[in-house]
Each structure stands twice: as structure tokens, then as C-alpha cells.
Design an enzyme around this catalytic site. Sequence first.
Site, PDB file in Angstrom:
ATOM      1  N   ASP A  56       0.830  -1.191   0.000  1.00  0.00           N
ATOM      2  CA  ASP A  56       0.000   0.000   0.000  1.00  0.00           C
ATOM      3  C   ASP A  56       0.872   1.252   0.000  1.00  0.00           C
ATOM      4  O   ASP A  56       1.850   1.330   0.739  1.00  0.00           O
ATOM      5  CB  ASP A  56      -0.855  -0.036   1.286  1.00  0.00           C
TER       6      ASP A  56
ATOM      7  N   GLU B 195       1.599  -0.239  -4.906  1.00  0.00           N
ATOM      8  CA  GLU B 195       0.662   0.843  -5.216  1.00  0.00           C
ATOM      9  C   GLU B 195       1.440   2.149  -5.213  1.00  0.00           C
ATOM     10  O   GLU B 195       2.000   2.535  -4.184  1.00  0.00           O
ATOM     11  CB  GLU B 195      -0.471   0.902  -4.180  1.00  0.00           C
TER      12      GLU B 195
HETATM   13  C1  BGC Z   1      -5.419   2.544   0.150  1.00  0.00           C
HETATM   14  C2  BGC Z   1      -6.515   3.315   0.776  1.00  0.00           C
HETATM   15  C3  BGC Z   1      -6.034   3.793   2.121  1.00  0.00           C
HETATM   16  C4  BGC Z   1      -4.705   4.539   2.001  1.00  0.00           C
HETATM   17  C5  BGC Z   1      -4.058   4.729   3.329  1.00  0.00           C
HETATM   18  C6  BGC Z   1      -4.367   3.598  -0.042  1.00  0.00           C
HETATM   19  O1  BGC Z   1      -3.793   3.870  -1.102  1.00  0.00           O
HETATM   20  O2  BGC Z   1      -5.767   1.937  -1.054  1.00  0.00           O
HETATM   21  O3  BGC Z   1      -7.690   2.594   0.902  1.00  0.00           O
HETATM   22  O4  BGC Z   1      -6.986   4.637   2.683  1.00  0.00           O
HETATM   23  O5  BGC Z   1      -3.786   3.846   1.210  1.00  0.00           O
HETATM   24  O6  BGC Z   1      -3.587   3.498   3.790  1.00  0.00           O
END
Ligand code: BGC
Length: 581
Positions: free
Chosen positions: A211, A278
Site C-alpha cells: 500500500d 501501489e
Molecule cells: C489505500 C486506501 C487507504 C490509504 C491509506 C491507499 O492507497 O488503497 O484505501 O486509505 O492507502 O492506507
Amino acid sequence: MRDSTTLPMPGESDEWWRGAVVYQIYPRSFKDSNGDGIGDLPGIIAQLDYLAALGVDAIWISPFFQSPMKDFGYDVSDYRAVDPLFGTLADFEQLVAGAHARGIKVIIDQVISHTSDQHAWFQESRQNRDNPKASWYIWADPRPDGSPPNNWLSIFGGSAWQWESRRRQYYLHNFLSAQPDLNFHEEAVQQQLLDDVEYWCHRGVDGFRFDACNFHFHDRELRDNPPAAAGVTLSSVRAENPYSMQQHCFDKNQPENLLFLERLRAALDHHGAVGLGEIGDEDAAPLMASYTAGSDRLHMAYSFGLLTSTFSAAHIRLQVQQLEASINPVGGWTCWSLSNHDVPRVLSRWGGMAPDRRQAKLLLGMLGSLRGTLCLFQGEELGLTEAEVAFDDIQDPYGIAFWPEYKGRDGCRTPFPWSSNAAHGGFSTAKPWLPMAAAHLPEAVDIQEKAGNSVLRFYQCFLAWRARQPVLKTGEIVFFEVPEPVLMYVRHAKNVAMLCVFNLGAETVRVQLMATLSTTFSGLAASDLAPLAGHGLTGATLEQDNLVLAPYGGLFARLDLSEASSQSVPVTSGLTSGDSP
Ligand code: BGC
């Protein structure tokens, strides 16, 4: 005997994740097994046969770790514990075994850029300035006037700094103040996180989604971010959010991250696990390239390029071409998706007020033939639209902060409709944490399983067909210039080529097919083209040199390039040689 619907490709890669179909499960909303209104791991176990029948290669499960749920699991208070809301470690182990028994890999979500403020590390760190975890988070003194140390902003609203009176310092949080950022400049933090990742490798997981992985490091000097250029707001963040008014030069994307990713990759390789990062940024392509370059950083980078509100054939083409141009030269790899738990469902985003089931099918045909791995979000296979959630039911703190201009992310997170007539759509026996959308009940699984032309049945058919098309998994991609709303490309590898043409609009269109193909491949005749069957997409009629596409119609065709020559396709040896597929 070769199946006439299939284009085999010699030397298929044994790297399962390249071109794989990953299905994202948001566990709170998938299936509740214990009647508390919240989905859980046993609920997922109960639906593994459904996932196997759908034909996915892997599941990515959004966080199920111990959490106070301020950001619904993206605020972890113990990386090694399963939150009791979702079940137990034994449930997780059973889930992995059940998935593996069905040939499905398991990817879990690691939220290591920040923890929950309830994590024991933060509880210790915040006590004073000289405890053993004192530098595990990003602490900074106030400016002389007491204000935060710099101008950094939180994505979820307001300053990125929160005051801690015990230390008389601010701590950094790129997201909620309940999500303090870990200090990756601290070696002990890196080592601990690597150990935690390995902990899950030992429990049999096949991969990780990391993430917000470009947020790991911050500028040590805490320099102010410059303003965005005059009149420019970041399109990746909503305009009503002041975060969009800065260039995020110093609060993320720091070069030190590459070394950490190399350590991470070494740990993953040790267990044969895969890393999907991500990477959210306005100019993500170069970052995605550097994060996945070669074979010693991440395996794949998750693209936001098709999670936009912008929708046109030109947009899709540009996103894919730009990313390909960045990642290809360095051997990087991407993962495309049209929906996830953070954005409105694609049929409402791109389909507007009157989404059409044919569009749902076409979008899978398109997504499933792009170059890259694909991530489907639960409910996409039912053609679900964005749910309307009343203000009183809103749970997402991001939505509460920016209401009414932005309603948050709950509209794509509502419970999954399993059964049209059961209470709460068969998701739970109790009132769910978000209401079941009435509009989703007629789209429930039980109805769609019985209807021959349903979106679900199309997904099952298309994914089964796609699994037999190695060229769609790893072949190169070459786009053609065609007028809106048509998207046209060829996937090719060695001596195999597949033509993919899609009408993204609701009107019938005529494509000058052979003339368009000849802009890249000369010497092709209409007889070099053979439509493929078995994928389930309809609406394509070849009329001599032209192609007529019905609304949301699509064509997949085998292209015999043995007689063709090409100036612009880089991998031409097989294409111009005499051997045919
Ligand atoms: C996740 C979100 C989350 C954020 C903070 C992101 O990119 O996909 O759902 O709120 O990270 O962890």
C-alpha cells in the site's frame, strides 16, 4: 489438436503473475459468516468455489490485520495478528490451503508506510523523546511560532502534522492523524517490516500488495513542497482537496526507497513471493518504471491510469502507451484495473447515468487484453454500479471530511449481493456495516448464475478463454490510430498475433480495418485475418476490408503476419518470418 479458439504461444512464461487475473476482495463487504454484519475470512473460504468458477488466478485480500478500523483496516495495529472481526490465524491458514487446492494464489495487503496510532510501536514512540522507539516515526519540532514544521498536507484533509503534547513535537501522517507514518530512514524499522513480511511468507502467501509504497520515505530536511504550477491541480487527487495544490516533491517519492525495495525483493525472492506496489502520483510512469526495473525491485506496479473519471479510447491508449514507453525499456511490469475500493465503480464512472451490461462485458474484454496483469474488484463481475449511500450511513472518514463535494469511498464498498431474495442480499443475516444497495439485488449472483447472457456468465466464459491465450498474457502491444470511440491494438509475440478492436460507444461504428492495419503492417490481406470465437464478446461483423462494430461490440481475430512487413513493431523477427502460428 489445437482448439480453434486458442492462439498458443511458444515458450510460455513460468512467472505466473505476468498477465495473471487478480481478484480484489474487500473482506468487510464480501461475505459475513458469523452474523455480525461484517464480512470475514470464513466468508471468503465459503466462496472459494465461486472464485474458482470465475477463473481468477489470484485473490488480493484487502487488510484483515488487527486494526482499530479508523481507515477500515488500512490502519494496522499489529502486522502479525488477524483482527477478530475477520477471524483467526487458523482461518487464514485454511483460506490459503483452500485457495491453493483450487489453483488460486493468495496476495495480501501490506500497509507498511504507516501504522495505526494504536500500534504498540507508536504508543511507545509518542511517550517521550528517548524511548527505544523514539525515532520509529517522523517527529519534528514546531516552528518558533508553534505551527507545524512545514507545509505538508494530509491526503485526507488538513495539515500532515499532528501535535503530541508529551513530546512537544509534531508527527507526520500522510493519511489520517490516526495513521502515523513510519520512519523508513531508521534501519530498525526497515528490518522489523521485512521480518513481518517474511512472517506471512511462512504462512504460505504467494504475494503482497504494498500500500502507498512511494510514501515510505520523506525528505530528511523536511523541505516545503512547492505549489503546483499556476492553474494546475493534480488530477489524481480531487480538486476540492488542497492536497492537489502542491507538488509533492518532498513528502514522498524519495530516492532512498529504491534501496529498501531491493531489500524487500531479496526477502520476497527467498520465498518465491511476488510484490505489487501501489504508486500514487501525478507523474507515476517514471516511478513505476524505476520501482519495477530489472529483477531486483518490485515485480509489478499498480497503475491508477484507468481509475480516472476521464474516459475515451484516446485516454486509454495514451495511458497504456505512456506507461509501456517507461517500463518496457527497463523490463518493468504493470497491473491495470478499472475499479478498486478507493474509486467509484467503473460502470458509473465511465458509463454515467445509464450504464449498460454490454459495456460491462466490453470493458472486461478490453482490460483482459491489455498488456499487463489485471486486477478485478469484487462486484465488477456482476456489472455493479456505484451505490448511493446516504450521509447518515457514510463510514469513510475521507468522505465525511469532504462532504458534500465528495462523498467518499463507501459507494464501491457496499456488501456483495449473493442472493436476490435473502435478507441483506445473502451477505449477512444481520444489518451490514454499510447498507446493501437495493439496485444491486437484481444483479445478485443467484440470478446471474442462471441467466445465460449475464455479466457474470460472460466473465466466466471470457476468463476461461483468456487463460488459453498466452499472447494476451505476455505479448507486446501495438496501438493503431482510429477515430473515437474505437480502441484497436495488436498483441503479438514471436509468430503469434491477435487483433483486438473495441467499440467503447453506444452507437454502431464502421472501422476501416485493413487500411488501418496497413499503417503498421504492409502486405496484409483480408484473408490474413480470422475472427476468434469462444470469448463471448459479440457485435463484430467483417465486411470485406471494413469492420462494423455494434454498440459495445468487440472483435478478437488471429492475424497471420507471415507475409506482412512492419517498420514500427520492434519484435519483428517472428512476424516477418515464414512460420505461422
Ligand atoms: C489505500 C486506501 C487507504 C490509504 C491509506 C491507499 O492507497 O488503497 O484505501 O486509505 O492507502 O492506507
